[in-house]
Design a protein around this motif. Structure first.
Motif, PDB file in Angstrom:
ATOM      1  N   TRP A 125       0.815  -1.211   0.000  1.00 30.64           N
ATOM      2  CA  TRP A 125       0.000   0.000   0.000  1.00 30.64           C
ATOM      3  C   TRP A 125       0.855   1.271   0.000  1.00 30.64           C
ATOM      4  CZ3 TRP A 125      -5.089   0.190  -0.756  1.00 30.64           C
ATOM      5  CH2 TRP A 125      -5.874  -0.926  -0.454  1.00 30.64           C
ATOM      6  N   ALA A 126       2.136   1.182   0.320  1.00 35.72           N
ATOM      7  CA  ALA A 126       2.966   2.375   0.533  1.00 35.72           C
ATOM      8  C   ALA A 126       2.881   3.375  -0.623  1.00 35.72           C
ATOM      9  CB  ALA A 126       4.405   1.981   0.800  1.00 35.72           C
ATOM     10  N   GLY A 127       2.925   2.900  -1.849  1.00 33.89           N
ATOM     11  CA  GLY A 127       2.845   3.803  -2.993  1.00 33.89           C
ATOM     12  C   GLY A 127       1.528   4.554  -3.058  1.00 33.89           C
ATOM     13  N   LEU A 128       0.453   3.861  -2.704  1.00 35.53           N
ATOM     14  CA  LEU A 128      -0.847   4.531  -2.707  1.00 35.53           C
ATOM     15  C   LEU A 128      -0.967   5.513  -1.560  1.00 35.53           C
ATOM     16  CD1 LEU A 128      -3.388   1.737  -3.669  1.00 35.53           C
ATOM     17  CD2 LEU A 128      -2.424   3.534  -5.079  1.00 35.53           C
ATOM     18  N   ASN A 133      -1.867  12.225  -0.813  1.00 28.89           N
ATOM     19  CA  ASN A 133      -1.627  13.664  -0.654  1.00 28.89           C
ATOM     20  C   ASN A 133      -1.712  14.441  -1.958  1.00 28.89           C
ATOM     21  OD1 ASN A 133      -1.374  13.773   2.099  1.00 28.89           O
ATOM     22  ND2 ASN A 133       0.799  13.323   2.072  1.00 28.89           N
ATOM     23  N   GLY A 134      -1.584  13.774  -3.082  1.00 27.15           N
ATOM     24  CA  GLY A 134      -1.591  14.468  -4.368  1.00 27.15           C
ATOM     25  C   GLY A 134      -2.957  14.555  -5.020  1.00 27.15           C
ATOM     26  N   ASP A 135      -3.986  14.042  -4.365  1.00 23.09           N
ATOM     27  CA  ASP A 135      -5.304  14.001  -4.983  1.00 23.09           C
ATOM     28  C   ASP A 135      -6.340  14.522  -3.992  1.00 23.09           C
ATOM     29  OD1 ASP A 135      -7.020  12.479  -7.290  1.00 23.09           O
ATOM     30  OD2 ASP A 135      -7.986  12.282  -5.329  1.00 23.09           O
ATOM     31  N   ALA A 136      -7.092  15.533  -4.381  1.00 26.75           N
ATOM     32  CA  ALA A 136      -8.043  16.183  -3.467  1.00 26.75           C
ATOM     33  C   ALA A 136      -9.106  15.218  -2.966  1.00 26.75           C
ATOM     34  CB  ALA A 136      -8.698  17.370  -4.164  1.00 26.75           C
ATOM     35  N   GLN A 141     -11.090  11.990   1.670  1.00 29.45           N
ATOM     36  CA  GLN A 141     -11.448  10.724   2.325  1.00 29.45           C
ATOM     37  C   GLN A 141     -10.574  10.492   3.553  1.00 29.45           C
ATOM     38  OE1 GLN A 141     -11.544   8.027  -1.324  1.00 29.45           O
ATOM     39  NE2 GLN A 141     -12.496   6.735   0.224  1.00 29.45           N
ATOM     40  N   TRP A 142      -9.272  10.704   3.372  1.00 27.31           N
ATOM     41  CA  TRP A 142      -8.325  10.516   4.467  1.00 27.31           C
ATOM     42  C   TRP A 142      -8.642  11.461   5.622  1.00 27.31           C
ATOM     43  CZ3 TRP A 142      -4.977   7.137   6.202  1.00 27.31           C
ATOM     44  CH2 TRP A 142      -4.104   7.528   7.207  1.00 27.31           C
ATOM     45  N   TRP A 173       5.718   8.402   5.366  1.00 25.76           N
ATOM     46  CA  TRP A 173       5.140   7.784   4.185  1.00 25.76           C
ATOM     47  C   TRP A 173       5.505   8.512   2.920  1.00 25.76           C
ATOM     48  CZ3 TRP A 173      -0.444   9.449   3.551  1.00 25.76           C
ATOM     49  CH2 TRP A 173      -1.249   9.249   4.653  1.00 25.76           C
ATOM     50  N   LEU A 174       5.735   9.815   3.037  1.00 31.25           N
ATOM     51  CA  LEU A 174       6.062  10.597   1.851  1.00 31.25           C
ATOM     52  C   LEU A 174       7.534  10.495   1.467  1.00 31.25           C
ATOM     53  CD1 LEU A 174       3.965  13.790   2.648  1.00 31.25           C
ATOM     54  CD2 LEU A 174       3.412  11.942   1.046  1.00 31.25           C
ATOM     55  N   ASP A 175       8.354   9.994   2.380  1.00 31.01           N
ATOM     56  CA  ASP A 175       9.797   9.905   2.149  1.00 31.01           C
ATOM     57  C   ASP A 175      10.125   8.703   1.272  1.00 31.01           C
ATOM     58  OD1 ASP A 175      12.526   9.889   2.176  1.00 31.01           O
ATOM     59  OD2 ASP A 175      12.726   9.821   4.355  1.00 31.01           O
ATOM     60  N   THR A 176      10.374   8.953   0.014  1.00 32.24           N
ATOM     61  CA  THR A 176      10.699   7.864  -0.910  1.00 32.24           C
ATOM     62  C   THR A 176      12.137   7.396  -0.744  1.00 32.24           C
ATOM     63  OG1 THR A 176      11.274   9.452  -2.631  1.00 32.24           O
ATOM     64  CG2 THR A 176       9.006   8.601  -2.621  1.00 32.24           C
TER      65      THR A 176
END
Length: 198
Positions: A125-128, A133-136, A141-142, A173-176
């Motif tokens: 799920w990490a990628g999702l 954060n990039g989708d309104a 929902q979050w 989670w945002l840290d790639t």
């Protein structure tokens, strides 16, 4: 009666070889569609998700998909809803073990994100999680879920330092650049738990 004119065996043969009608199980198909969409979103990214690819992966037609989801946005919302439901369940299980003590929601949030291989930072799920954060729509929902949890646990988790801990988890989670080094993950987790306990 003459066997030459007895067609009973032919009628039985026709019914025995007739294709079996697939049982209609709408809930199972809905689950297959969500699962297929999730897998494709993880593999190809949300921007590359197509209704046809999801229908093909789930073994149904576009019409079958549209029977359950009126459009791509509704399907994506269902996938994010599945993630949130699984995360919510994992967090509530943690809280059930510790009880509703000070910081219980934040502690469970840290533990699940860092230790749960099925739903956390090292899961598929990490990628999702990053894409939320990039989708309104996904962010909304979050935020709805998180807001509800923070109201539910206001008596245990309203301290400002607990907000900082949760923001740090969200930053993780945002840290790639995070590696698969478990010791590194555990060191970050230990610091965050220390802030909760401190």
């Amino acid at each position: 009666m003459n066997d030459l004119f007895d067609t009973t065996h032919l009628q039985n043969a026709d019914t025995d070889t007739a294709p079996k009608k697939r049982k209609n199980n709408p809930e199972q198909l809905r689950h297959q569609l969500i699962s297929a969409a999730k897998d494709l979103m993880i593999k190809d990214g949300i921007a590359n998700l197509s209704i046809q690819k999801v229908a093909d992966a789930a073994g149904t037609s576009k019409g079958g998909l549209f029977h359950h989801f009126k459009n791509k946005d509704e399907l994506i919302a269902a996938v994010i809803g599945l993630f949130i439901a699984q995360l919510n369940t994992a967090i509530l299980q943690q809280i059930e073990q510790t009880g509703q003590v000070a910081g219980c929601f934040s502690r469970a949030y840290v533990n699940v994100m860092f230790d749960n291989d099925d739903i956390g930072l090292k899961s598929e799920w990490a990628g999702l999680i990053r894409a939320i954060n990039g989708d309104a729509q996904m962010q909304s929902q979050w935020n709805d879920w998180l807001g509800q949890k923070l109201r539910q646990f206001a008596h245990t988790d309203s301290d400002t330092k607990l907000s900082i801990v949760r923001y740090a988890v969200d930053g993780a989670w945002l840290d790639t650049t995070l590696t698969d080094d478990d010791a590194y993950y555990q060191a970050i987790k230990a610091e965050l738990i220390g802030m909760i306990d401190g």
